[in-house]
Design a protein around this motif. Structure first.
Motif, PDB file in Angstrom:
ATOM      1  N   GLN A  10      21.045 -63.461   6.712  1.00 33.99           N
ATOM      2  CA  GLN A  10      20.623 -63.070   5.360  1.00 33.99           C
ATOM      3  C   GLN A  10      19.241 -62.428   5.386  1.00 33.99           C
ATOM      4  OE1 GLN A  10      20.924 -66.846   3.372  1.00 33.99           O
ATOM      5  NE2 GLN A  10      22.977 -66.428   2.570  1.00 33.99           N
ATOM      6  N   ALA A  11      18.339 -63.003   6.185  1.00 36.28           N
ATOM      7  CA  ALA A  11      16.998 -62.450   6.293  1.00 36.28           C
ATOM      8  C   ALA A  11      17.030 -61.047   6.875  1.00 36.28           C
ATOM      9  CB  ALA A  11      16.120 -63.363   7.150  1.00 36.28           C
ATOM     10  N   ALA A  12      17.902 -60.854   7.874  1.00 36.26           N
ATOM     11  CA  ALA A  12      18.007 -59.536   8.499  1.00 36.26           C
ATOM     12  C   ALA A  12      18.513 -58.511   7.498  1.00 36.26           C
ATOM     13  CB  ALA A  12      18.923 -59.612   9.710  1.00 36.26           C
ATOM     14  N   VAL A  13      19.504 -58.906   6.713  1.00 35.24           N
ATOM     15  CA  VAL A  13      20.060 -57.979   5.710  1.00 35.24           C
ATOM     16  C   VAL A  13      18.996 -57.623   4.680  1.00 35.24           C
ATOM     17  CG1 VAL A  13      21.755 -57.747   3.862  1.00 35.24           C
ATOM     18  CG2 VAL A  13      22.452 -58.719   6.063  1.00 35.24           C
ATOM     19  N   GLU A  14      18.239 -58.617   4.240  1.00 36.80           N
ATOM     20  CA  GLU A  14      17.171 -58.349   3.266  1.00 36.80           C
ATOM     21  C   GLU A  14      16.153 -57.376   3.841  1.00 36.80           C
ATOM     22  OE1 GLU A  14      16.922 -59.221   0.113  1.00 36.80           O
ATOM     23  OE2 GLU A  14      18.881 -60.188   0.267  1.00 36.80           O
ATOM     24  N   ARG A  15      15.837 -57.547   5.144  1.00 36.32           N
ATOM     25  CA  ARG A  15      14.877 -56.653   5.789  1.00 36.32           C
ATOM     26  C   ARG A  15      15.417 -55.248   5.850  1.00 36.32           C
ATOM     27  NH1 ARG A  15      11.301 -54.034   6.540  1.00 36.32           N
ATOM     28  NH2 ARG A  15       9.768 -53.997   8.216  1.00 36.32           N
TER      29      ARG A  15
END
Length: 308
Positions: A10-15
């Motif tokens: 999820q963090a990667a997608v947000e980035r």
């Protein structure tokens, strides 16, 4: 798929949402190919330098300006002093020492002292009849110094002092008489007349008005009217000055309140700005910006879940 992997993903997608150009990096080519294999489209990547330049040249929103407190209005001009009218009856203040007072009011006088006091008072009366006011003053002083002086004795001597143009000494004896007899109309009248001679219009107005209430005297009406007009003019000016000062004080108070409010607003905005700078732009856990969680770019943690 482990919870930590889901969180990292999820963090990667947000980035990537924040900076889609990252998907064009060699490390994430596999992820771009995966999206396209599912029928997805990856937006065209801008030249990184141009994007950075555009971001730098993008006009930033102007910081809200804190309005400066309104400049204080110039103070109202002070009412000029009116030139004092000539007063031919005005007297200079006579300095002390003043005639001696009684050594006490509750003394036990001997018959001899009482006889002497009576004789000196009689001598004072005779001196007045002869027109010798200084001698009369001397004799009344002798009688008073014996002790137990009455309010009448003080007012008799005060009258002599007034006639001898010693208004301050007259006031002193009137004060002594009023301690003994607070309702002495003659003491109030003589004290009021002395204040009038000294140009003390407020005190003169009070004393003469009270004397007239206690024992009306037709001969005092003219002076009472003259003093009342003088005091009315002065009191009206004092009221205008007080009203002016009240307005000035109120304006200063409002200006100070505005200044404090503006200062508080400025300090709050500076504090808010400092907090925002310390927090920095929204970053990714595990070191982003500056890399994907768990080492990205360079591979997704634990590999991609099967079936994606």
């Amino acid at each position: 798929m482990a919870g930590v992997d889901i969180t990292s993903l999820q963090a990667a997608v947000e980035r990537l949402k924040e900076d889609p150009s990252l998907v064009y990096t060699p490390e994430l080519k596999f992820f771009k190919d995966f999206i396209e294999s599912l029928g997805g489209a990856v937006p065209k990547c801008e030249d990184k330098k141009e994007a950075t330049k555009a971001q730098e040249t993008k006009p930033t929103a102007e910081e809200p300006k804190v309005e400066d407190p309104e400049e204080e209005e110039p103070e109202e001009p002070e009412e000029p002093e009116e030139p004092e009218e000539d007063d031919p009856e005005r007297l200079e203040e006579d300095p002390p020492p003043y005639p001696d007072k009684s050594p006490g009011d509750d003394l036990e006088l001997t018959d001899e002292q009482l006889d002497k006091q009576g004789d000196t008072k009689q001598a004072a009366i005779e001196a007045i009849e002869d027109g010798d006011l200084p001698k009369a003053l001397e004799k009344y002083t002798e009688a008073i110094k014996i002790g137990n002086a009455s309010a009448m004795m003080y007012t008799k001597r005060a009258e002599l002092l007034f006639k001898l143009k010693r208004p301050c000494a007259c006031i002193s004896d009137c004060d002594a008489a009023l301690v003994i007899n607070p309702d002495s109309a003659k003491a109030f009248k003589l004290r009021g007349k002395s204040h009038r001679k000294l140009g003390r219009w407020e005190q003169a107005h009070k004393d003469i008005s009270l004397a007239q209430k206690l024992d009306f005297d037709d001969d005092m009406c003219e002076m009472q009217d003259f003093v009342a007009k003088k005091w009315k003019k002065i009191s009206e000016r004092q009221n205008r000055q007080k009203a002016r000062q009240d307005r000035i004080d109120q304006k200063k108070k409002m200006a100070e309140m505005k200044r404090r409010k503006a200062q508080a607003q400025k300090e709050y905005e500076e504090y808010d700005k400092k907090r925002a700078e310390e927090a920095g732009p929204g970053g990714m856990p595990g070191g982003m910006p500056g890399g994907m969680p768990g080492g990205m770019p360079g591979g997704m943690p634990g590999g991609m879940p099967g079936g994606m």
